[in-house]
Design a protein around this motif. Structure first.
Motif, short mmCIF file in Angstrom:
data_model
loop_
_atom_site.label_atom_id
_atom_site.label_comp_id
_atom_site.label_asym_id
_atom_site.label_seq_id
_atom_site.Cartn_x
_atom_site.Cartn_y
_atom_site.Cartn_z
N GLU A 189 62.61 29.27 38.05
CA GLU A 189 61.76 30.14 38.88
C GLU A 189 60.29 29.95 38.53
OE1 GLU A 189 61.39 34.79 40.06
OE2 GLU A 189 63.16 34.13 38.93
N MET A 190 59.47 29.82 39.54
CA MET A 190 58.04 29.64 39.30
C MET A 190 57.41 30.98 38.90
SD MET A 190 55.49 27.76 41.92
CE MET A 190 56.48 26.32 42.21
N PRO A 191 56.61 30.97 37.80
CA PRO A 191 55.94 32.24 37.47
C PRO A 191 55.11 32.72 38.65
CG PRO A 191 55.58 30.58 35.75
CD PRO A 191 56.25 29.89 36.89
N LYS A 192 55.07 34.02 38.86
CA LYS A 192 54.35 34.55 40.02
C LYS A 192 53.29 35.54 39.57
CE LYS A 192 57.47 34.53 43.99
NZ LYS A 192 58.70 33.95 43.50
N GLU A 193 52.18 35.52 40.28
CA GLU A 193 51.17 36.54 40.04
C GLU A 193 51.51 37.72 40.94
OE1 GLU A 193 46.43 36.83 39.42
OE2 GLU A 193 47.09 35.45 40.96
N ARG A 194 51.68 38.87 40.32
CA ARG A 194 52.08 40.03 41.13
C ARG A 194 50.91 40.61 41.91
NH1 ARG A 194 54.75 43.81 37.22
NH2 ARG A 194 55.26 42.16 35.77
N GLY A 195 51.20 41.22 43.05
CA GLY A 195 50.14 41.85 43.85
C GLY A 195 50.10 41.25 45.24
N ILE A 196 49.34 41.90 46.13
CA ILE A 196 49.36 41.49 47.54
C ILE A 196 48.52 40.24 47.78
CG2 ILE A 196 48.80 42.23 49.93
CD1 ILE A 196 49.24 45.12 48.88
N ASP A 197 47.32 40.21 47.19
CA ASP A 197 46.43 39.07 47.43
C ASP A 197 45.42 38.99 46.28
OD1 ASP A 197 45.63 37.13 49.86
OD2 ASP A 197 43.84 37.75 48.77
N HIS A 198 45.07 37.77 45.89
CA HIS A 198 44.20 37.61 44.71
C HIS A 198 42.89 36.91 45.01
CE1 HIS A 198 47.15 39.36 42.07
NE2 HIS A 198 48.02 38.81 42.89
N THR A 199 42.54 36.85 46.31
CA THR A 199 41.28 36.22 46.68
C THR A 199 40.12 36.88 45.95
OG1 THR A 199 42.28 35.97 48.85
CG2 THR A 199 39.95 35.42 48.68
N PHE A 200 40.17 38.20 45.84
CA PHE A 200 39.09 38.93 45.17
C PHE A 200 38.97 38.49 43.71
CE2 PHE A 200 37.53 42.52 42.66
CZ PHE A 200 36.30 42.72 43.28
N ASN A 201 40.13 38.31 43.05
CA ASN A 201 40.09 37.86 41.64
C ASN A 201 39.46 36.47 41.53
OD1 ASN A 201 42.61 39.53 42.18
ND2 ASN A 201 42.27 39.82 40.00
N LEU A 202 39.85 35.59 42.47
CA LEU A 202 39.30 34.23 42.44
C LEU A 202 37.77 34.29 42.61
CD1 LEU A 202 39.74 31.15 42.44
CD2 LEU A 202 40.05 31.26 44.90
N LEU A 203 37.33 35.11 43.54
CA LEU A 203 35.89 35.18 43.81
C LEU A 203 35.12 35.84 42.66
CD1 LEU A 203 35.85 36.15 47.60
CD2 LEU A 203 35.22 33.96 46.58
N THR A 204 35.79 36.74 41.95
CA THR A 204 35.06 37.44 40.89
C THR A 204 35.28 36.80 39.51
OG1 THR A 204 36.89 39.00 40.77
CG2 THR A 204 34.95 39.69 42.03
N MET A 227 46.93 30.72 33.49
CA MET A 227 47.80 29.72 32.87
C MET A 227 48.05 30.10 31.40
SD MET A 227 48.60 27.41 35.13
CE MET A 227 48.06 26.76 36.71
N SER A 228 46.98 30.53 30.68
CA SER A 228 47.20 30.87 29.27
C SER A 228 48.02 32.14 29.15
CB SER A 228 45.90 31.09 28.48
OG SER A 228 44.86 30.46 29.04
N GLU A 229 47.70 33.13 29.97
CA GLU A 229 48.47 34.39 29.87
C GLU A 229 49.96 34.16 30.12
OE1 GLU A 229 45.01 37.41 31.48
OE2 GLU A 229 46.73 37.02 32.75
N LYS A 230 50.26 33.28 31.08
CA LYS A 230 51.67 33.06 31.44
C LYS A 230 52.27 31.89 30.68
CE LYS A 230 50.81 34.56 36.23
NZ LYS A 230 51.17 35.96 36.09
N ASP A 231 51.44 31.19 29.87
CA ASP A 231 51.85 30.01 29.12
C ASP A 231 52.59 29.03 30.03
OD1 ASP A 231 52.17 28.30 27.06
OD2 ASP A 231 53.97 29.27 26.24
#
Ligand code: HEM
Length: 419
Positions: free
Chosen positions: A4-19, A29-33
């Protein structure tokens, strides 16, 4: 056995990418190793990948395509709509060969000579000003050099405005709102300029050297037909615009010479200069990531990819990957003395083979501009670096030292040592 591919939880992460900018992928990548995770960006499922092997996968043309992968907003500012970056297969190869044909030893030798001359001129201009911003001066210098090299006429009156427009197109790539609009308008003006040049060449009103980019773009044929005027303009700009972007590496090189002055004395040979230029390309942030679309269902490293899946490849992360680089956070040009390039382990301008895949055809141009800039800054110019904000904002993409590297008390040296 698939996993199973690790997944980032939540609806959308565009805001995280931009910020979070350049740090967004590495942090997860480090958090999920992991070297891979699934997220949602711009409302869509996105598979994010990092590491050397993922870079190799990303360039496997049997598995990924580019058409449909580039957001139209990036085409309307940075690349131009429908240019080489968006093509696949045979169409891409034919168009790409046109770019690769510009990079002969002879043409590159000419470029080096032009960049040297332009630095001589720029040095005197900067000496007259006394104080200057390295990034802005480099953008204008590179535009002058590239116009000479490509065969595009450029007057002294227009060079700063044209350089500003091209800079705005590059800056708009990761921008929203006003920053995006300024870049979009600049692209319209600049494409109009390029169209005038192509038309003048085709109508015999402007003479250009055979082998120069303007000549090649004006007369390149696909299926027996000349490129449509607008497309020829876009592709000519695809040579000039990214070269102007090298001004970012030139200002990072200025910063490196300031922050790590011990390297100034180790720039005596061509190899040392080349190592320095490569370390600037590795160490400082530029291309964060690129996108592609899966062409079919397949499995990689136990993970399932489905036809139509969008992927984002983390180029910034590969250049800083501790599995590939000893002490990646150290600026150390000597690391390139025994570096073995396998085409996917050093990817500041993409990976793979530029003749076949989408890897940047402009790496030799980039390296020549950085080398000659560093040679001039260290060998021919004296300057002071006044107090200023040199921090690199890792949220802004593409980024720069905040002050764009201000130099003061600029003087051309009487006896130049690094000829
Ligand atoms: C600041 C320096 C530069 C950087 C960071 C850079 C980076 C890149 C990257 C990341 C790609 C995409 C690779 C891919 O899609 O797999 C690319 C493609 C490209 N670059 Fe550069 N580049 C630079 C300078 C140049 C120069 C100087 C030229 C031309 C002389 C150039 C022309 C192109 C073209 C035409 C493509 C599209 C290639 C294709 O789609 O096949 N670049 N560049």
């Amino acid at each position: 056995m698939t996993r199973e591919m690790p997944k980032e939880r939540g609806i959308d992460h565009t805001f995280n990418l931009l910020t979070e900018g350049y740090n967004y992928i590495g942090k997860r990548m480090s958090e999920k190793d992991t070297d891979i995770f699934e997220t949602r960006l711009l409302g869509k499922k996105m598979i994010v990948m990092t590491g050397r092997d993922a870079a190799e996968l990303f360039y496997d043309e049997t598995k990924f395509k580019r058409s449909g992968a580039l957001p139209i907003r990036v085409q309307k500012t940075l690349f131009g709509v429908g240019g080489v970056q968006t093509k696949d297969g045979q169409k891409h190869r034919v168009r790409k060969a046109m770019f690769m044909s510009l990079m002969t030893d002879e043409r590159l030798g000419l470029l080096r000579a032009i960049v040297k001359e332009e630095w001589e001129r720029k040095g005197r201009e900067m000496e007259r000003k006394g104080k200057a911003v390295l990034f802005d001066e480099s953008e204008e210098l590179i535009l002058r050099a590239m116009c000479r090299w490509t065969g595009v006429p450029l007057t002294d009156v227009e060079s700063w405005n044209r350089a500003y427009d091209i800079g705005a197109m590059i800056d708009a790539a990761g921008g929203v709102g006003k920053r995006y609009k300024v870049g979009e308008d600049a692209r319209v003006r600049t494409e109009d300029w390029m169209e005038e040049v192509i038309l003048a060449i085709r109508e015999g009103r402007l003479q250009t050297e055979e082998g120069s980019a303007a000549h090649v773009m004006a007369f390149h044929r696909e299926s027996g037909e000349l490129l449509d005027l607008h497309m020829a303009a876009i592709e000519l700009l695809n040579v000039i615009r990214p070269a102007v972007a090298v001004a970012r590496f030139v200002s990072f090189a200025g910063l490196a010479l300031h922050d790590f002055p011990e390297w100034k004395d180790k720039l005596q040979t061509q190899k040392e200069l080349n190592n320095f230029a490569n370390e600037v390309r590795r160490f400082y942030p530029f291309t964060p990531f690129l996108g592609a679309i899966a062409k079919k269902d397949f499995e990689w490293d136990g993970y399932e990819f489905k036809e139509g899946d969008a992927v984002l490849m983390d180029f910034h992360g590969v250049n800083r990957d501790p599995r590939l680089w000893d002490e990646p956070e150290q600026f150390n040009p000597d690391r390139f003395n025994d570096f073995v390039d396998d085409r996917f382990n050093f990817v500041p301008q993409g990976g793979g083979d530029p003749n076949h895949g989408h890897r940047c055809p402009g790496e030799p141009v980039t390296v020549i501009i950085i080398e000659e800039s560093v040679r001039y800054l260290t060998g021919s110019l004296e300057y002071e670096v006044p107090d200023q904000d040199l921090t690199i904002n890792m949220v802004r993409m593409p980024t720069l030292p905040a002050s764009r590297f201000v130099m003061d008390r600029i003087r051309v040296k009487e006896n130049k040592s690094a000829e």
